[in-house]
Design an enzyme around this catalytic site. Structure first.
Site, PDB file in Angstrom:
ATOM      1  N   GLN A   1       0.829  -1.200   0.000  1.00 53.13           N
ATOM      2  CA  GLN A   1       0.000   0.000   0.000  1.00 53.13           C
ATOM      3  C   GLN A   1       0.871   1.260   0.000  1.00 53.13           C
ATOM      4  O   GLN A   1       1.245   1.777   1.049  1.00 53.13           O
ATOM      5  CB  GLN A   1      -0.942  -0.002   1.203  1.00 53.13           C
ATOM      6  CG  GLN A   1      -1.955   1.095   1.114  1.00 53.13           C
ATOM      7  CD  GLN A   1      -3.097   0.909   2.081  1.00 53.13           C
ATOM      8  OE1 GLN A   1      -3.177  -0.051   2.817  1.00 53.13           O
ATOM      9  NE2 GLN A   1      -3.996   1.858   2.082  1.00 53.13           N
ATOM     10  N   PHE A   2       1.158   1.768  -1.198  1.00 54.74           N
ATOM     11  CA  PHE A   2       2.011   2.947  -1.329  1.00 54.74           C
ATOM     12  C   PHE A   2       1.387   4.183  -0.680  1.00 54.74           C
ATOM     13  O   PHE A   2       2.096   5.114  -0.298  1.00 54.74           O
ATOM     14  CB  PHE A   2       2.357   3.222  -2.792  1.00 54.74           C
ATOM     15  CG  PHE A   2       1.274   3.896  -3.584  1.00 54.74           C
ATOM     16  CD1 PHE A   2       1.263   5.278  -3.718  1.00 54.74           C
ATOM     17  CD2 PHE A   2       0.271   3.156  -4.178  1.00 54.74           C
ATOM     18  CE1 PHE A   2       0.258   5.908  -4.447  1.00 54.74           C
ATOM     19  CE2 PHE A   2      -0.723   3.774  -4.910  1.00 54.74           C
ATOM     20  CZ  PHE A   2      -0.734   5.156  -5.041  1.00 54.74           C
ATOM     21  N   THR A   3       0.076   4.197  -0.514  1.00 56.23           N
ATOM     22  CA  THR A   3      -0.593   5.374   0.052  1.00 56.23           C
ATOM     23  C   THR A   3      -0.226   5.631   1.509  1.00 56.23           C
ATOM     24  O   THR A   3      -0.519   6.703   2.035  1.00 56.23           O
ATOM     25  CB  THR A   3      -2.129   5.277  -0.090  1.00 56.23           C
ATOM     26  OG1 THR A   3      -2.589   4.124   0.589  1.00 56.23           O
ATOM     27  CG2 THR A   3      -2.531   5.233  -1.557  1.00 56.23           C
TER      28      THR A   3
END
Length: 149
Positions: free
Chosen positions: A78-80
């Protein structure tokens, strides 16, 4: 590297209508990779996740680890987690690692968790995923390999 660790009774991830990973009791680990991360960051997060004592013992005290209870891990990239929304309303993802590095370190996280004998399910890197989480408690812990929190 950042991880949101949620204690769950069960969880799964679906991509294009197909379940790609599912677990019973254990942790969902939402994993974000920063552009400066390396193998040391992975090892730090793996050690924290596998040893995090948030499962109840016989006295109903959070005192047991994932390994102690034979728990499983569902790993979801999850890059967010590196979204910076301090300025304005639209997050900046400038600190998130490029996909090549992020995938390499995400895969290493999964490899190291499995090497500890922990059953591990996975999402699909860079896919649009639907994650179903039955958070138990709820218990949610934030980890950061740079120890920012």
């Amino acid at each position: 590297m950042r991880a949101v660790v949620q204690r769950v009774t069960d969880a799964d991830v679906t991509v294009n209508g197909t379940v790609t990973g599912a677990i019973k009791k254990g942790f969902v680990v939402l994993l974000g990779v920063e552009d400066t991360d390396d193998i040391k960051d992975v090892t730090y997060i793996v050690d924290k996740v596998s040893g995090l004592r948030v499962f109840e013992d016989e006295d109903e005290k959070m005192n047991l680890s994932l390994v102690d209870v034979g728990g499983e891990v569902l790993a979801v990239s999850q890059f967010t987690l590196f979204g910076d929304a301090r300025k304005g309303k639209r997050p900046s993802f400038i600190k998130a690692a490029r996909p090549e590095l992020a995938k390499e370190l995400y895969d290493e996280f999964v490899r190291q968790i499995k090497a500890k004998g922990i059953i591990t399910g996975e999402g699909v890197f860079q896919a649009d995923m639907l994650v179903r989480i039955n958070n138990d408690g709820p218990v949610t812990i934030l980890l950061d390999s740079k120890k920012l929190f």
